[in-house]
Motif scaffolding. Structure first.
Motif, short mmCIF file in Angstrom:
data_model
loop_
_atom_site.label_atom_id
_atom_site.label_comp_id
_atom_site.label_asym_id
_atom_site.label_seq_id
_atom_site.Cartn_x
_atom_site.Cartn_y
_atom_site.Cartn_z
N TYR A 199 1.61 -2.16 8.01
CA TYR A 199 2.57 -1.83 6.95
C TYR A 199 1.79 -1.08 5.88
CZ TYR A 199 5.28 -2.73 2.64
OH TYR A 199 5.94 -2.61 1.45
N LEU A 200 2.19 0.17 5.62
CA LEU A 200 1.52 1.02 4.64
C LEU A 200 2.45 1.29 3.47
CD1 LEU A 200 -1.09 2.98 4.29
CD2 LEU A 200 0.52 4.78 4.98
N TRP A 201 1.90 1.24 2.26
CA TRP A 201 2.71 1.60 1.09
C TRP A 201 1.80 2.14 -0.02
CZ3 TRP A 201 1.04 -3.35 1.82
CH2 TRP A 201 0.57 -4.06 0.73
N HIS A 202 2.37 2.99 -0.86
CA HIS A 202 1.60 3.55 -1.98
C HIS A 202 2.55 4.13 -3.02
CE1 HIS A 202 2.23 7.75 -0.62
NE2 HIS A 202 2.04 7.26 0.60
N CYS A 203 2.02 4.51 -4.16
CA CYS A 203 2.83 5.06 -5.25
C CYS A 203 3.22 6.50 -4.96
CB CYS A 203 2.08 4.96 -6.58
SG CYS A 203 0.68 6.09 -6.74
#
Length: 299
Positions: free
Chosen positions: A163-167
């Motif tokens: 699971y990848l997330w960023h601004c």
């Protein structure tokens, strides 16, 4: 997936550059350090041919996950916290355990995107479900390779999920920032192939006040585990190299990132200051053609 309570701390620019060369370069050094030049599992014995010794002087310290700055919105959401100590065991050579921060979207601090239909996707640039927003920014492909570094065995983790997330370009996190609380872009899950590889399409994240440019990710043993938000193998972050950040942030829309980045360094960052040799991604490409961010994820 280890049975040791240590994390790798390898300071120094030269060592950082060495670890930026990819799996074929990293594994012989890890094996040499562990005295394991024999069995390389599914990665292939040919890798051993490139092993030629190393002056790598890695040391180990007890693993903790510092909370660091709370992010672009200041204080974390009501009732939430930016993170704290972790009990996850990390062996030398494995990707460090880090805080998920105050905006994980995994159900541990407010909303949970992982159980929503549509979260399994490679293109993270747009929202899914009832949301329709699209994140603007320099096109970026993220390529990760997940493998099990355990004892005398190095094996690609086929079927693992990340699971990848960023601004976004403005330094905001979807689902949390007031302006994009109804969006869920720049978040998604992918399953590793037989060689442990997986790919995301996204945009280059901003540098917001107090944090070095980065992306968050969680490693799960399977797609089912990821979409149930259960049994995480590792929570970590990847760092983006300064030269690429400088180039990207000179483009339209990233103006605030120039100011924020000038006040930071990898050595002063609340997360990466204790060692980032295994977390500094390799980045190739250009603003015009887009960038590719590559990193190995040993667990």
């Amino acid at each position: 997936m280890s049975h040791h309570s240590h994390r790798t701390h390898v300071p120094g620019a030269d060592e950082t550059e060495e670890h930026d060369l990819g799996l074929a370069h990293d594994l012989p050094k890890i094996m040499a350090r562990r005295g394991l030049l024999g069995l390389l599992g599914g990665v292939g014995a040919a890798v051993a041919l490139t092993a030629c010794g190393s002056d790598d002087t890695a040391t180990s310290i007890n693993t903790t996950s510092s909370s660091g700055p709370s992010g672009p919105g200041g204080a974390p959401p009501a009732g939430g916290a930016p993170g704290g100590d972790t009990s996850v065991e990390v062996a030398e050579g494995e990707i460090p355990e880090e805080t998920a921060g105050p905006y994980p979207g995994d159900g541990s601090n407010g909303p949970n995107v992982l159980t929503e239909s549509g979260v399994v996707r490679s293109d993270l640039t747009s929202s899914f479900g009832t949301a329709s927003g699209v994140a603007a920014g320099v096109p970026t492909t993220v390529r990760l390779k997940v493998y099990d570094l355990n004892g005398d065995t190095v094996t690609p983790l086929a079927g693992a999920a990340i699971y990848l997330w960023h601004c976004d370009r403005e330094g905001r996190y979807s689902m949390y920032d007031d302006a994009i609380a109804d969006e869920n872009y720049l978040r998604g899950v992918q399953e590793a192939d037989a060689d442990g590889n997986l790919t995301f399409t996204t945009i280059f994240p901003a540098c917001y006040a107090g944090r070095w440019p980065h992306m968050h990710f969680e490693v799960y043993e399977s797609l089912k585990a990821a979409t149930s938000a259960e049994n995480k193998l590792r929570t970590s972050q990847l760092a983006l190299p300064q030269d690429v950040c400088d180039t990207v942030y000179a483009t339209e829309g990233y103006e605030q990132s120039v100011t924020n980045l000038a006040q930071l360094s990898l050595d002063s960052d609340g997360i990466f200051s204790d060692g980032y040799s295994l977390q500094l991604a390799k980045v190739t490409g250009s603003v015009e053609e887009g960038y590719t961010v590559s990193m190995n994820v040993p667990v």
